[in-house]
Design an enzyme around this catalytic site. Structure first.
Site, PDB file in Angstrom:
ATOM      1  N   ARG A  44     -21.969  45.957 -21.075  1.00 23.20           N
ATOM      2  CA  ARG A  44     -23.222  45.302 -21.469  1.00 23.20           C
ATOM      3  C   ARG A  44     -23.374  45.239 -22.993  1.00 23.20           C
ATOM      4  NH1 ARG A  44     -27.021  48.545 -17.441  1.00 23.20           N
ATOM      5  NH2 ARG A  44     -26.398  47.647 -15.453  1.00 23.20           N
ATOM      6  N   ARG A  57     -33.125  34.269 -24.636  1.00 26.97           N
ATOM      7  CA  ARG A  57     -33.825  34.437 -23.372  1.00 26.97           C
ATOM      8  C   ARG A  57     -35.269  33.938 -23.423  1.00 26.97           C
ATOM      9  NH1 ARG A  57     -34.353  34.964 -19.469  1.00 26.97           N
ATOM     10  NH2 ARG A  57     -34.523  37.006 -18.475  1.00 26.97           N
ATOM     11  N   ASP A  95     -22.681  37.719 -14.499  1.00 26.67           N
ATOM     12  CA  ASP A  95     -23.341  38.749 -13.706  1.00 26.67           C
ATOM     13  C   ASP A  95     -22.562  38.946 -12.419  1.00 26.67           C
ATOM     14  OD1 ASP A  95     -25.628  39.686 -11.618  1.00 26.67           O
ATOM     15  OD2 ASP A  95     -26.164  40.262 -13.655  1.00 26.67           O
TER      16      ASP A  95
END
Length: 383
Positions: A44, A57, A95
């Site tokens: 991550r 985002r 993901d």
């Protein structure tokens, strides 16, 4: 407002020729070769702890970022640019739950909660809703956007570091698909294991086939190494891991290696350090990633002992394993504990990493301290 969508004018989806690799430290260590220092990257490493990621985002839904190659490339590159010269690998932004999506399940990323399946698989009858057995289904077609992101990112990286692809492992994906999200008890998923064992094995087998094909497709798209995430391995007893996880991990590794024997393959079975010997002896993974609940020196001895009786098995590299919450400490503590971790691995080739992923509230500069300490400590160890 200035758009944070990168221009698509420069996208390059040619997977037949890539820029020459300039830093192969990670690949050499993953193959068990001696290196001048330990390579380092972080799970991550592209994510919410970075303000530049949060800016993207603001405008774009999580899965839109995953599904838009230009955006996925941009997010993958953010830590490489921020920590210029400190990271030895990039990992494509995607993901693990893109596989259940490809199978026909709706997955939502809920702010403050995480992944959510509005209609999970409650009983084996619900498997009829899955699309993977439908005529004309192709995981390569369903997940082509991941392949495009990988290919484009290889070109944008311009050989600075190798690019990793990844996927979720079958038990972990099944658990999400049945639980409908994360869980404290995994009671629904375990009910499948013990009440609907035949259906559970069928589902695990179907997921395995898709994951194996997906990983092969990622290499064809340009991934130079792969990691398989069995994030919920530690929720299984040793007996149940041996039945419901290990055979499927072995099946996936064998399939990938049959196509690309020289591409390093990592398994991260979080919480399953009881199975180190089985992972060495019964699978074809090159790298075993450790969480922070096992001492590196203990893992090194157990892996070396397990590998010694198998002359056909090439060496196993370990990866890990600093507790990610240590990055909330003061820099002096991060430096001392990171150096301690590195020294605990000793002379054996290893890849430095965290024992799990970066957290949204981590200070990016504290990650810099970790990376710099790995460089300094391991270079001094090998002089």
């Amino acid at each position: 407002m200035i758009s944070t969508v990168p221009s698509t004018d420069g996208e390059n989806f040619d997977n037949t020729k890539f820029p020459a690799l300039q830093n192969d430290l990670y690949l050499r260590a993953a193959r068990g070769e001696a290196t001048e220092r330990a390579p380092v990257w972080c799970m991550r490493q592209a994510g919410r702890y970075l303000p530049e990621f949060r800016a993207i985002r603001v405008e774009h839904d999580f899965f839109r970022v995953c599904r838009t190659p230009a955006l996925a490339t941009e997010v993958t590159m953010q830590p490489i640019r921020r920590y210029d010269g400190l990271l030895d690998a990039a990992i494509i932004f995607s993901d693990i739950l893109v596989v259940p999506q490809a199978m026909g399940l709706v997955v939502e990323m809920v702010p403050g909660k995480g992944p959510h399946f509005p209609e999970p698989l409650q009983t084996p009858d619900d498997m009829q809703r899955l699309q993977d057995l439908h005529k004309g289904f192709s995981v390569d077609s369903e997940l082509d956007y991941v392949y495009k992101a990988i290919t484009n990112t290889r070109h944008v990286l311009a050989g600075r570091v190798p690019l990793l692809g990844f996927a979720g492992a079958p038990w972990t994906l099944m658990a999400y698909m049945v639980e409908g999200g994360g869980s404290k008890t995994f009671s629904a998923a375990k009910t499948w294991l013990f009440k609907y064992s035949a259906a559970a094995h069928e589902l695990l087998g179907r997921i395995s086939a898709l994951v194996a094909a997906f990983l092969v497709g990622q290499v064809r798209a340009g991934a130079q190494a792969l990691q398989l995430f069995e994030s919920w391995a530690g929720e299984l007893s040793p007996r149940d891991f041996a039945e419901f996880s290990l055979p499927y991990l072995a099946r996936i590794a064998a399939h990938v290696k049959s196509h690309f024997p020289d591409v390093p393959l990592t398994i991260f079975a979080k919480g399953a350090h009881y199975a180190l010997e089985q992972l060495v002896q019964e699978t074809a993974f090159d790298v075993i990633s450790l969480d922070w609940t096992i001492e590196p020196g203990v893992a090194c001895k157990r892996v070396a002992s397990a590998a010694s009786g198998n002359t056909s098995r090439r060496s196993i590299t370990l990866q890990g394993n600093l507790d990610p919450t240590l990055l909330f400490a003061e820099p002096e503590t991060i430096r001392s504990r990171t150096a301690e971790m590195c020294r605990a691995f000793g002379d054996t080739p290893f890849v430095a990493n965290l024992g799990h992923g970066m957290m949204p509230t981590h200070d990016p500069e504290h990650l810099r301290v970790f990376l710099e300490t790995v460089h300094e400590t391991t270079r001094a160890m090998r002089m």
